[in-house]
Design a protein around this motif. Structure first.
Motif, mmCIF file in Angstrom:
data_model
loop_
_atom_site.group_PDB
_atom_site.id
_atom_site.type_symbol
_atom_site.label_atom_id
_atom_site.label_comp_id
_atom_site.label_asym_id
_atom_site.label_seq_id
_atom_site.Cartn_x
_atom_site.Cartn_y
_atom_site.Cartn_z
ATOM 1 N N GLY A 15 -46.278 11.468 -19.864
ATOM 2 C CA GLY A 15 -46.996 12.666 -19.439
ATOM 3 C C GLY A 15 -48.254 12.250 -18.717
ATOM 4 N N GLY A 16 -48.157 12.074 -17.419
ATOM 5 C CA GLY A 16 -49.313 11.630 -16.660
ATOM 6 C C GLY A 16 -49.640 10.183 -16.986
ATOM 7 N N LYS A 17 -50.844 9.771 -16.663
ATOM 8 C CA LYS A 17 -51.227 8.377 -16.869
ATOM 9 C C LYS A 17 -51.666 8.075 -18.303
ATOM 10 N N ASP A 18 -51.878 9.118 -19.101
ATOM 11 C CA ASP A 18 -52.439 8.905 -20.438
ATOM 12 C C ASP A 18 -51.443 9.035 -21.586
ATOM 13 N N LEU A 19 -50.171 9.286 -21.293
ATOM 14 C CA LEU A 19 -49.199 9.446 -22.365
ATOM 15 C C LEU A 19 -47.989 8.555 -22.114
ATOM 16 N N LEU A 20 -47.729 7.718 -23.071
ATOM 17 C CA LEU A 20 -46.548 6.863 -23.041
ATOM 18 C C LEU A 20 -46.157 6.586 -24.481
ATOM 19 N N VAL A 21 -44.971 7.022 -24.870
ATOM 20 C CA VAL A 21 -44.442 6.767 -26.199
ATOM 21 C C VAL A 21 -43.027 6.253 -26.010
ATOM 22 N N THR A 22 -42.719 5.113 -26.614
ATOM 23 C CA THR A 22 -41.405 4.507 -26.444
ATOM 24 C C THR A 22 -40.803 4.157 -27.793
ATOM 25 N N LEU A 23 -39.522 4.451 -27.943
ATOM 26 C CA LEU A 23 -38.743 4.025 -29.093
ATOM 27 C C LEU A 23 -37.601 3.186 -28.550
ATOM 28 N N SER A 24 -37.496 1.951 -29.028
ATOM 29 C CA SER A 24 -36.448 1.044 -28.555
ATOM 30 C C SER A 24 -35.736 0.411 -29.729
ATOM 31 N N VAL A 25 -34.430 0.232 -29.572
ATOM 32 C CA VAL A 25 -33.628 -0.488 -30.546
ATOM 33 C C VAL A 25 -32.918 -1.606 -29.798
ATOM 34 N N LEU A 26 -33.074 -2.804 -30.295
ATOM 35 C CA LEU A 26 -32.472 -3.982 -29.694
ATOM 36 C C LEU A 26 -31.546 -4.612 -30.731
ATOM 37 N N LYS A 27 -30.254 -4.665 -30.430
ATOM 38 C CA LYS A 27 -29.289 -5.291 -31.343
ATOM 39 C C LYS A 27 -29.266 -6.784 -31.045
#
Length: 134
Positions: A15-27
């Motif tokens: 959301g614009g330059k101030d919002l970054l949320v990441t969920l990652s799953v690596l097998k």
């Protein structure tokens, strides 16, 4: 090269330059002699090569050494972006000549950490070590 890696899940909220949320799953499929600490050390070395300095803020290892939970801070030196992450590495006992597992990471910008930290806790605490084999 040591690991066979798959990314079964990666989701990002922006959301614009101030919002970054990441969920990652690596097998992960790793050689039988690799420990969770070896895998984490290798991941940190790979991050360094990519210009990400990693600082482990906290780390807990389960009594059976199958689950490592950590909180980390990543600084991208090129443009001084600071990310914070809650991570969980789940690893199975040796199976044949290999180990299987998953690395789950919940990451956001440092300035958004307080707002999203409880979401990361909830997601990581809901993950169980079941079905992480080939």
């Amino acid at each position: 090269d040591k690991y066979k890696l798959e990314i079964p899940l990666s989701a990002t909220l922006t959301g614009g330059k101030d919002l970054l949320v990441t969920l990652s799953v690596l097998k992960i499929q790793a050689p039988i002699d690799m420990t969770a600490d070896d895998i984490i050390d290798d991941m940190m070395a790979e991050n360094e090569k990519k210009g990400l300095q990693t600082e482990i803020i906290s780390k807990q290892v389960s009594d059976d050494k199958k689950i490592t939970t950590s909180e980390a801070k990543y600084t991208q030196t090129q443009n001084n972006v600071i990310l914070k992450s809650k991570e969980k590495l789940l690893i199975t006992p040796p199976e044949g000549q290999q180990r299987f597992g998953a690395f789950v990471s919940f990451t956001t910008l440092e300035q958004n950490w307080q707002e999203y930290e409880k979401v990361g806790d909830y997601l990581l605490n809901s993950i169980k070590l079941e079905g992480f084999t080939n």
